[in-house]
Design a protein around this motif. Structure first.
Motif, PDB file in Angstrom:
ATOM      1  N   ARG A  13     117.663  16.601  37.966  1.00 46.89           N
ATOM      2  CA  ARG A  13     118.410  17.609  38.707  1.00 46.89           C
ATOM      3  C   ARG A  13     119.896  17.271  38.693  1.00 46.89           C
ATOM      4  NH1 ARG A  13     114.959  18.358  44.223  1.00 46.89           N
ATOM      5  NH2 ARG A  13     116.738  19.687  44.697  1.00 46.89           N
ATOM      6  N   SER A  15     123.575  18.321  40.865  1.00 44.52           N
ATOM      7  CA  SER A  15     124.229  19.039  41.965  1.00 44.52           C
ATOM      8  C   SER A  15     125.200  20.064  41.406  1.00 44.52           C
ATOM      9  CB  SER A  15     124.972  18.048  42.861  1.00 44.52           C
ATOM     10  OG  SER A  15     126.097  17.528  42.180  1.00 44.52           O
ATOM     11  N   ASP A  65     117.590  21.834  39.785  1.00 46.91           N
ATOM     12  CA  ASP A  65     118.015  21.592  41.160  1.00 46.91           C
ATOM     13  C   ASP A  65     117.699  22.792  42.052  1.00 46.91           C
ATOM     14  OD1 ASP A  65     119.291  19.865  43.119  1.00 46.91           O
ATOM     15  OD2 ASP A  65     120.935  21.317  43.113  1.00 46.91           O
ATOM     16  N   SER A 156     120.500  25.227  45.957  1.00 53.38           N
ATOM     17  CA  SER A 156     119.817  23.967  45.668  1.00 53.38           C
ATOM     18  C   SER A 156     118.598  23.818  46.545  1.00 53.38           C
ATOM     19  CB  SER A 156     120.755  22.785  45.923  1.00 53.38           C
ATOM     20  OG  SER A 156     121.824  22.788  45.023  1.00 53.38           O
ATOM     21  N   SER A 170     124.259  18.334  47.412  1.00 55.40           N
ATOM     22  CA  SER A 170     123.691  19.635  47.129  1.00 55.40           C
ATOM     23  C   SER A 170     124.122  20.653  48.155  1.00 55.40           C
ATOM     24  CB  SER A 170     122.159  19.582  47.128  1.00 55.40           C
ATOM     25  OG  SER A 170     121.683  18.858  46.041  1.00 55.40           O
TER      26      SER A 170
END
Length: 173
Positions: A13, A15, A65, A156, A170
């Motif tokens: 993932r 951000s 994400d 997210s 996030s």
């Protein structure tokens, strides 16, 4: 930010902040390649193919994400292609009206039944590349900015998902 992990590993993932950084770096490299194409010749465009996988990785991580499949990157690609084509066509007409006639000449020269004068064709290709450089770069930046903003704006997943633990920084709004 680990560049190897961001650009060369589609797993995990990312951000929104790391996504934006990665996209800015890739966009800068692509603009440099497009600029180098004008200076050194159209054959330099082949360098942009080296950026396909890094672009996939950056978008895949951002989609992960948000809890989505990386295959949705194809929708971003399709959106980018449409925006780039429309904006590029408009900018080309506004900024370089003669480029469209030159493009038609190039197509006609390549389809000519009597054969192609390679030297003349090469000169026309280089002239078209030079004339269309600024509109192409601007349309690329606009299309990249719009698709990047949409991906950046994805919500997210604040909890661990099948792609990994939540990212630090996030945005879950």
């Amino acid at each position: 930010m680990d560049f190897r992990q961001i650009f060369f590993d589609p797993q995990g993932r990312s951000s929104p902040r790391d996504f934006a950084r990665g996209l800015i770096v890739l966009t800068g490299v692509m603009v440099a390649i497009q600029t180098l194409t004008v200076i050194a010749g159209p054959q330099v465009n082949v360098l942009q193919y080296a950026l396909v996988f890094p672009y996939i990785c950056v978008f895949a991580k951002r989609l992960h994400d948000a809890g989505q499949s990386a295959w949705l990157w194809l929708l971003f690609l399709a959106g980018w292609l449409v925006v780039n084509a429309v904006v590029g066509g408009i900018l080309m007409q506004l900024m370089v009206p003669g480029a469209m006639e030159l493009s038609t000449e190039l197509v006609n020269a390549m389809l000519a039944p009597e054969g192609v004068d390679q030297a003349a064709l090469s000169a026309k290709v280089e002239e078209f590349s030079r004339l269309s450089a600024v509109p192409n770069i601007l349309s690329f930046l606009i299309a990249s900015g719009l698709t990047g903003y949409v991906a950046y704006s994805l919500k997210s997943d604040p909890k661990p998902n099948r792609f990994g633990p939540p990212t630090t920084g996030s945005r879950s709004s």
